[in-house]
Design a protein around this motif. Structure first.
Motif, PDB file in Angstrom:
ATOM      1  N   GLU A  67     -73.434 -11.599 -77.119  1.00  0.00           N
ATOM      2  CA  GLU A  67     -73.049 -11.623 -75.705  1.00  0.00           C
ATOM      3  C   GLU A  67     -72.196 -10.409 -75.351  1.00  0.00           C
ATOM      4  N   LYS A  68     -71.262 -10.036 -76.227  1.00  0.00           N
ATOM      5  CA  LYS A  68     -70.437  -8.847 -75.982  1.00  0.00           C
ATOM      6  C   LYS A  68     -71.302  -7.593 -75.945  1.00  0.00           C
ATOM      7  N   LEU A  69     -72.223  -7.490 -76.879  1.00  0.00           N
ATOM      8  CA  LEU A  69     -73.105  -6.327 -76.923  1.00  0.00           C
ATOM      9  C   LEU A  69     -73.970  -6.263 -75.667  1.00  0.00           C
ATOM     10  N   PHE A  70     -74.506  -7.405 -75.239  1.00  0.00           N
ATOM     11  CA  PHE A  70     -75.310  -7.440 -74.020  1.00  0.00           C
ATOM     12  C   PHE A  70     -74.474  -7.012 -72.819  1.00  0.00           C
ATOM     13  N   HIS A  71     -73.221  -7.491 -72.774  1.00  0.00           N
ATOM     14  CA  HIS A  71     -72.328  -7.121 -71.678  1.00  0.00           C
ATOM     15  C   HIS A  71     -72.075  -5.611 -71.685  1.00  0.00           C
ATOM     16  N   LEU A  72     -71.845  -5.035 -72.866  1.00  0.00           N
ATOM     17  CA  LEU A  72     -71.636  -3.589 -72.965  1.00  0.00           C
ATOM     18  C   LEU A  72     -72.866  -2.810 -72.513  1.00  0.00           C
ATOM     19  N   VAL A  73     -74.033  -3.253 -72.947  1.00  0.00           N
ATOM     20  CA  VAL A  73     -75.273  -2.574 -72.544  1.00  0.00           C
ATOM     21  C   VAL A  73     -75.474  -2.710 -71.042  1.00  0.00           C
ATOM     22  N   GLY A  78     -75.343  -0.216 -65.739  1.00  0.00           N
ATOM     23  CA  GLY A  78     -74.747  -0.182 -64.408  1.00  0.00           C
ATOM     24  C   GLY A  78     -74.001   1.119 -64.185  1.00  0.00           C
ATOM     25  N   TYR A  79     -73.325   1.583 -65.224  1.00  0.00           N
ATOM     26  CA  TYR A  79     -72.594   2.846 -65.136  1.00  0.00           C
ATOM     27  C   TYR A  79     -73.556   3.999 -64.895  1.00  0.00           C
TER      28      TYR A  79
END
Length: 122
Positions: A67-73, A78-79
């Motif tokens: 979940e953290k990795l998905f959030h970072l990706v 988005g960035y």
């Protein structure tokens, strides 16, 4: 004293007593084996519970990390979208600024000439 049977054998009483001692010895050995088996079963159950708990912990950790990795990706994507939009806006703003400055310089060119000539000439 044990009774001797003809031919040098032991009495029936001695034979029964000998069998009884052997049976008691075997029962004690069987009891020890049963205790060891119960201990092994108990340890096996503890090991199984430990493995199950570790498996749950590992799955939870992997889920959290995923979940953290998905959030970072997702944030990175988005960035990138935001950066592309910002780059475009910056280019438009630069062109607009250059255009405004050029128009103001052209319009104020006469005034600038007068100011420069006044300070330089004096």
């Amino acid at each position: 004293m044990p009774m001797q049977i003809e031919g040098g054998g032991t009495s029936m009483f001695e034979t029964v007593k000998n069998h009884e001692e052997r049976i008691i010895s075997l029962e004690e050995a069987d009891k020890k084996h049963e205790e060891r088996l119960q201990e092994l079963e108990k340890n096996s159950l503890k090991l199984e519970n430990t493995i199950m708990q570790e498996n749950r912990d590992t799955r939870t950790t992997m889920k959290e990390q995923t979940e953290k990795l998905f959030h970072l990706v997702d944030n990175a994507m988005g960035y990138q979208s935001s950066k592309t939009a910002q780059d475009h806006e910056l280019k438009v703003l630069k062109i607009k600024t250059y255009t405004d400055v050029l128009l103001k310089v052209t319009a104020a060119g006469g005034l600038l000439y007068v100011v420069i000539t006044e300070f330089i000439m004096k």
